[in-house]
Scaffold this motif. Structure first.
Motif, short mmCIF file in Angstrom:
data_model
loop_
_atom_site.label_atom_id
_atom_site.label_comp_id
_atom_site.label_asym_id
_atom_site.label_seq_id
_atom_site.Cartn_x
_atom_site.Cartn_y
_atom_site.Cartn_z
N ASP A 31 0.83 -1.21 0.00
CA ASP A 31 0.00 0.00 0.00
C ASP A 31 0.86 1.26 0.00
OD1 ASP A 31 -2.26 -1.50 -0.01
OD2 ASP A 31 -2.72 -1.26 2.12
N TYR A 33 3.35 1.80 -1.76
CA TYR A 33 3.82 2.08 -3.12
C TYR A 33 2.68 2.42 -4.09
CZ TYR A 33 8.07 -0.12 -1.34
OH TYR A 33 9.19 -0.42 -0.60
N THR A 34 1.46 2.34 -3.64
CA THR A 34 0.32 2.63 -4.50
C THR A 34 -0.13 4.07 -4.32
OG1 THR A 34 -1.20 1.79 -2.81
CG2 THR A 34 -0.46 0.24 -4.49
N ASN A 35 -1.08 4.50 -5.12
CA ASN A 35 -1.56 5.87 -5.05
C ASN A 35 -2.04 6.20 -3.64
OD1 ASN A 35 -1.05 6.50 -7.72
ND2 ASN A 35 -3.02 5.70 -8.41
N GLY A 36 -1.53 7.29 -3.12
CA GLY A 36 -1.87 7.68 -1.75
C GLY A 36 -0.83 7.27 -0.74
N SER A 40 4.38 6.14 -3.31
CA SER A 40 3.65 5.94 -4.55
C SER A 40 4.42 6.54 -5.73
CB SER A 40 2.26 6.59 -4.47
OG SER A 40 2.37 7.99 -4.37
N SER A 41 4.16 6.03 -6.93
CA SER A 41 4.87 6.52 -8.11
C SER A 41 4.55 7.98 -8.39
CB SER A 41 4.51 5.65 -9.33
OG SER A 41 3.11 5.64 -9.54
N SER A 42 3.36 8.43 -8.02
CA SER A 42 3.00 9.83 -8.24
C SER A 42 3.90 10.76 -7.44
CB SER A 42 1.54 10.07 -7.87
OG SER A 42 1.29 9.74 -6.52
N ARG A 58 7.44 5.53 -14.70
CA ARG A 58 6.11 4.93 -14.58
C ARG A 58 5.97 3.69 -15.47
NH1 ARG A 58 4.50 10.53 -14.17
NH2 ARG A 58 4.38 10.66 -16.44
N GLY A 62 6.03 1.59 -12.37
CA GLY A 62 4.72 2.00 -11.89
C GLY A 62 4.20 1.02 -10.86
N ASP A 63 3.13 1.39 -10.20
CA ASP A 63 2.66 0.63 -9.04
C ASP A 63 2.54 -0.87 -9.31
OD1 ASP A 63 2.59 3.03 -7.78
OD2 ASP A 63 0.45 3.34 -8.03
#
Length: 273
Positions: A31, A33-36, A40-42, A58, A62-63
């Motif tokens: 979690d 490494y995911t968005n939020g 995270s990649s973002s 990405r 990416g995730d």
């Protein structure tokens, strides 16, 4: 005298276990490494100045794609562990692990601790030894690992020595008070006995600064230093949760002992091998 084959097998087993543990930890805590998530990649792409660099990042890390990297990392670690058990040294597993470890470091943009860099050194040494049949080249590969690990201790110690807060124990107290790295029990113990922080801090500095003597000291002293190192990392694992330190650093200790014995044999120092 310990032979180079045994040293390489211990290095294989240690770095393989390290890769398996770190890979599984990242998968379980994916979690982050995911968005939020903080990794995270973002967020990670903010480090790049060029848009093409962010797109490339990405594309490969990416995730979801990074999770596949972690699966490969753990699988290759398992293969290398099996190779260590059956006394096989082929270049493919360490090569794959070296690549996935580098990708892991790139993806983990917040920085990693010293075990990451030691794992790279060990993987390079194993890869070097696996692609040569020269006894001298294998010895040099083990020596490469040894020197890098000894330097990692020494540099850490001398850096601490230059910081007044490390010398007087304040830094150790601050780390305990932060309650981020230190376990509750260890934190309470240091708070209850604050007088121990200064000698404890200075003991850590002395151990790390003086660690290079393990290369040239008589066998008994070298073994003593390695035992102290094992205890040092065990305490860190229990008090600070640095579990990977107890895996990768002690795995390099046979290479340190092996190099010590070679140096003594080379100069004909009258200590038994």
């Amino acid at each position: 005298m310990i032979d180079d084959g045994t040293v390489l097998r211990v290095l294989q087993a240690g770095v393989a276990l390290y890769c398996i543990v770190t890979g599984l930890q990242a998968i379980v805590e994916f979690d982050r490494y995911t968005n939020g998530g903080v990794l995270s990649s973002s967020i990670a792409t903010l480090q790049f100045e060029k848009e093409w660099q962010a797109r490339l990042f990405r594309l490969f890390l990416g995730d979801r794609r990074f999770k596949y990297v972690l699966y490969i990392h753990v699988f290759a670690g398992g293969l290398l562990e099996i190779q260590a058990i059956v006394n096989d040294l082929s270049p493919w597993s360490p090569l794959v692990l070296l690549l996935t470890t580098i990708l892991f470091g790139i993806r983990h943009h917040a920085g990693l601790n010293g075990t990451y860099h030691v794992s790279l050194v060990v993987l390079l040494g194993i890869l070097w030894a696996s692609i040569t049949t020269s006894a001298l080249a294998i010895t040099l590969a083990i020596g490469f690992v040894t020197v890098q690990v000894v330097l990692s201790y020494t540099v850490a110690g001398w850096l601490k020595l230059t910081v007044a807060d490390w010398r007087n124990g304040t830094m150790l107290s601050d780390i305990a008070d932060a309650e981020i790295w230190v376990a509750d029990g260890a934190s309470r113990a240091l708070a209850r006995f604050p007088a121990v922080t200064k000698p404890l801090s200075r003991g850590i500095i002395a151990f790390e600064c003086l660690f290079p003597i393990a290369l040239v000291a008589p066998r008994e002293i070298t073994i003593g230093l390695l035992v102290v190192g094992l205890g040092f990392h065990a305490i860190n694992a229990l008090s600070m949760g640095f579990n990977t330190f107890i895996i990768i650093y002690p795995a390099t200790y046979p290479s340190i002992y092996y190099t010590n014995r070679l140096l003594h044999a080379a100069v004909e120092v009258p200590y038994p091998l």
